[in-house]
Design an enzyme around this catalytic site. Structure first.
Site, mmCIF file in Angstrom:
data_model
loop_
_atom_site.group_PDB
_atom_site.id
_atom_site.type_symbol
_atom_site.label_atom_id
_atom_site.label_comp_id
_atom_site.label_asym_id
_atom_site.label_seq_id
_atom_site.Cartn_x
_atom_site.Cartn_y
_atom_site.Cartn_z
ATOM 1 N N SER A 157 0.814 -1.215 0.000
ATOM 2 C CA SER A 157 0.000 0.000 0.000
ATOM 3 C C SER A 157 0.848 1.266 0.000
ATOM 4 C CB SER A 157 -0.933 0.007 1.223
ATOM 5 O OG SER A 157 -1.713 -1.158 1.264
ATOM 6 N N HIS A 212 0.929 4.687 4.666
ATOM 7 C CA HIS A 212 0.322 5.288 3.480
ATOM 8 C C HIS A 212 0.796 6.728 3.297
ATOM 9 C CE1 HIS A 212 -3.328 2.339 3.658
ATOM 10 N NE2 HIS A 212 -2.178 1.727 3.457
#
Length: 270
Positions: A157, A212
């Site tokens: 991610s 992230h």
């Protein structure tokens, strides 16, 4: 009042009929064939990353005896981000964690996002620069998670958020050359990043949002160093779009990577 005839159209029509009936005049030069547009390059790096991620997941599934959710000790053994082990010198975990996934849903969504964003980013950046963007964004996300989140983590991610940042800075830097399309793309990418970060902060403990955010910021920084700059050459009609890369882009990217490694030694893990 009678409408005057459109003489140029009538002449063109007469010449076309004469050519069909009598053939083309031999003294006229042949029209050059249209230059075929080369197909876009295949996103071989994106496909390779998808294969590697998929094969690593199959390996973790075989070692765990479960295809739907690999065992946590297997993920740790293969390189999950574990702060204590990284602090003890296993810094390679900051990168290997990007290729591991916690379950089938996890790898499905990350693989889908990579298959959507990867070809576009690879077409703009080129193979080598795209790979650097992906890996350094993943590394930056892992460092942010190491510094700010005590929980173990795996997943691509952070690298995918880096692709979002890299695409966003590409469209921003070239918003003049790309016009309204480029500006719309910037707004859309900002909205996507904001919504996903908001979801991540709303699901604390489930999603490693610091990873992230670190990947997104790293993608923007690497993109500023490596992103091509587009200009319009108005000497041609239609205008020619020219792509140029920064002369010292790779030096800046290497400098960013060096700063990341220094940060690993300086920061205290969460």
């Amino acid at each position: 009042m009678a409408r005057p005839p459109n003489e140029p159209d009538e002449i063109e029509e007469f010449l076309r009929r004469a050519e069909r009936e009598f053939g083309r005049r031999p003294d006229l030069p042949e029209e050059p064939p249209l230059r075929p547009t080369p197909p876009p390059p295949r996103p071989v790096v994106t496909y390779s990353l998808l294969w590697v991620i998929g094969m690593v997941y199959v390996l973790t599934s075989i070692l765990s005896g479960s295809f739907f959710q690999p065992a946590f000790p297997v993920l740790v053994a293969l390189g999950a981000k574990v702060n204590d082990r990284i602090a003890n010198g296993e810094v390679w975990r900051l990168l290997t964690a990007v290729f591991l996934h916690a379950n089938l849903i996890h790898i499905f969504f990350n693989g889908y996002a990579l298959s959507v964003l990867g070809p576009e980013a690879e077409r703009f950046y080129g193979h080598g620069r795209f790979l650097a963007l992906y890996l350094l964004s993943g590394l930056g996300g892992s460092i942010a998670s190491y510094a700010l989140s005590p929980a173990p983590a795996v997943g691509a991610s952070s690298a995918i958020f880096g692709l979002i940042g890299g695409l966003g800075i590409f469209y921003y830097l070239n918003r003049q050359a790309l016009g309204e399309f480029g500006r719309n793309q910037v707004r859309g990418i900002v909205a996507i990043a904001f919504i996903n970060l908001l979801i991540g902060f709303a699901a604390q403990g489930v999603i490693d949002n610091w990873g992230h955010l670190g990947g997104l910021v790293s993608g923007v920084l690497i993109g500023m160093a490596l992103s091509p700059r587009l200009t319009m050459d108005l000497r041609f009609f239609p205008p020619l779009l020219i792509r140029r890369f920064p002369a010292q882009g790779w030096l800046w990217a290497m400098a960013i990577a060096l700063v990341m490694m220094v940060l690993v030694r300086l920061v205290t893990p969460a």
